[in-house]
Design a protein around this motif. Structure first.
Motif, PDB file in Angstrom:
ATOM      1  N   ARG A 147       0.833  -1.209   0.000  1.00 25.37           N
ATOM      2  CA  ARG A 147       0.000   0.000   0.000  1.00 25.37           C
ATOM      3  C   ARG A 147       0.869   1.262   0.000  1.00 25.37           C
ATOM      4  O   ARG A 147       0.569   2.240  -0.701  1.00 25.37           O
ATOM      5  CB  ARG A 147      -0.927  -0.011   1.212  1.00 25.37           C
ATOM      6  N   LYS A 180       1.171  -1.342 -11.135  1.00 28.21           N
ATOM      7  CA  LYS A 180      -0.091  -1.820 -11.707  1.00 28.21           C
ATOM      8  C   LYS A 180      -0.518  -3.139 -11.066  1.00 28.21           C
ATOM      9  O   LYS A 180      -1.708  -3.348 -10.785  1.00 28.21           O
ATOM     10  CB  LYS A 180       0.051  -1.976 -13.219  1.00 28.21           C
ATOM     11  N   LYS A 183      -1.568  -2.260  -7.443  1.00 24.36           N
ATOM     12  CA  LYS A 183      -2.757  -1.412  -7.470  1.00 24.36           C
ATOM     13  C   LYS A 183      -3.998  -2.255  -7.729  1.00 24.36           C
ATOM     14  O   LYS A 183      -5.027  -2.111  -7.048  1.00 24.36           O
ATOM     15  CB  LYS A 183      -2.606  -0.351  -8.558  1.00 24.36           C
ATOM     16  N   ASP A 184      -3.924  -3.143  -8.714  1.00 22.20           N
ATOM     17  CA  ASP A 184      -5.051  -4.024  -9.024  1.00 22.20           C
ATOM     18  C   ASP A 184      -5.366  -4.949  -7.856  1.00 22.20           C
ATOM     19  O   ASP A 184      -6.535  -5.240  -7.583  1.00 22.20           O
ATOM     20  CB  ASP A 184      -4.747  -4.860 -10.276  1.00 22.20           C
ATOM     21  N   LYS A 187      -7.177  -2.967  -5.257  1.00 18.12           N
ATOM     22  CA  LYS A 187      -8.531  -2.684  -5.746  1.00 18.12           C
ATOM     23  C   LYS A 187      -9.419  -3.919  -5.605  1.00 18.12           C
ATOM     24  O   LYS A 187     -10.577  -3.821  -5.170  1.00 18.12           O
ATOM     25  CB  LYS A 187      -8.475  -2.234  -7.204  1.00 18.12           C
ATOM     26  N   LYS A 188      -8.878  -5.075  -5.954  1.00 18.27           N
ATOM     27  CA  LYS A 188      -9.636  -6.323  -5.843  1.00 18.27           C
ATOM     28  C   LYS A 188      -9.995  -6.608  -4.393  1.00 18.27           C
ATOM     29  O   LYS A 188     -11.127  -6.997  -4.081  1.00 18.27           O
ATOM     30  CB  LYS A 188      -8.810  -7.486  -6.408  1.00 18.27           C
ATOM     31  N   LYS A 190     -10.339  -4.458  -1.980  1.00 19.05           N
ATOM     32  CA  LYS A 190     -11.347  -3.485  -1.558  1.00 19.05           C
ATOM     33  C   LYS A 190     -12.738  -3.891  -2.046  1.00 19.05           C
ATOM     34  O   LYS A 190     -13.716  -3.842  -1.280  1.00 19.05           O
ATOM     35  CB  LYS A 190     -10.985  -2.095  -2.096  1.00 19.05           C
ATOM     36  N   LEU A 191     -12.827  -4.306  -3.309  1.00 17.29           N
ATOM     37  CA  LEU A 191     -14.112  -4.718  -3.883  1.00 17.29           C
ATOM     38  C   LEU A 191     -14.654  -5.969  -3.199  1.00 17.29           C
ATOM     39  O   LEU A 191     -15.869  -6.087  -2.967  1.00 17.29           O
ATOM     40  CB  LEU A 191     -13.964  -4.961  -5.385  1.00 17.29           C
TER      41      LEU A 191
END
Length: 216
Positions: A147, A180, A183-184, A187-188, A190-191
């Protein structure tokens, strides 16, 4: 079963015995190959984990202090941080996003920090190459500084992208690839958490309906 058949000649028995020995040798060779491969895998995992831990230590001891030094200089020299939505990592994207005049002003402003910003970016690139090339275990590093790394890249995105043009479009590619990837992953994660929270909320809601009078 007897190894030697007394009804057959010595040569025939030896021929049969040689076939058995060859088969045993092949089985032993396969076993050795499997064992060696497993040992190499374990050793590789161990070395990858060890190298990842070393790189995390370097990140903590070198990269983060460099970031802090750059941020301190920004405050001292009253240099504006350029905030641009992260997109392609090249100056063409910045120009399209900001406009030529605004981009030119931003470059002149950030040029005052050219030396320290290059030190930061090069240090992050050196850190990234171990994980992008698969030499070190990137999952271990991600759990420690993932992070922080992503936030750091985004905070100096303008500086990174401004250094990359058509003449050197392959610059800092390890840093970009690792950003990248992580980051992905963030994001995953978090979702997935949001999806889990929504599922739990749905379970607490009752599906109640009001039936018309006279309808059972």
């Amino acid at each position: 079963m007897d190894l030697f058949d007394t009804s057959k000649s010595l040569i025939e028995n030896l021929y049969y015995l040689s076939g058995v020995l060859i088969l045993l040798s092949l089985l032993f060779g396969i076993f050795q190959l499997i064992y060696t491969k497993k040992t190499l895998y374990i050793n590789s995992k161990r070395e990858a984990a060890k190298l990842a831990a070393q790189q995390v230590e370097i990140y903590m001891a070198r990269v983060i202090p460099l970031h802090n030094k750059m941020f301190a200089l920004e405050i001292e020299k009253k240099i504006k941080r350029i905030k641009v939505e992260v997109g392609d990592f090249n100056n063409k994207y910045l120009i399209d996003k900001m406009g030529k005049e605004e981009y030119k002003k931003a470059i002149e402003e950030r040029f005052k920090l050219l030396t320290i910003s290059l030190m930061v970016i090069n240090a992050m690139e050196a850190f990234s190459v171990y994980f992008v090339k698969g030499v070190a275990d990137e999952e271990i590093a991600f759990s420690s500084v993932g992070r922080t790394f992503v936030n750091s890249v985004e905070s100096i995105y303008f500086d990174i992208a401004s250094f990359i043009c058509e003449d050197n479009e392959n610059s800092f590619q390890n840093l970009i690839q690792l950003y990248k990837l992580w980051k992905d992953r963030l994001k995953k994660s978090k979702l997935e958490k949001e999806c889990q929270n929504l599922t739990e909320q749905l379970k607490t809601l009752e599906d109640i309906s009001v039936k018309p009078i006279g309808v059972q």
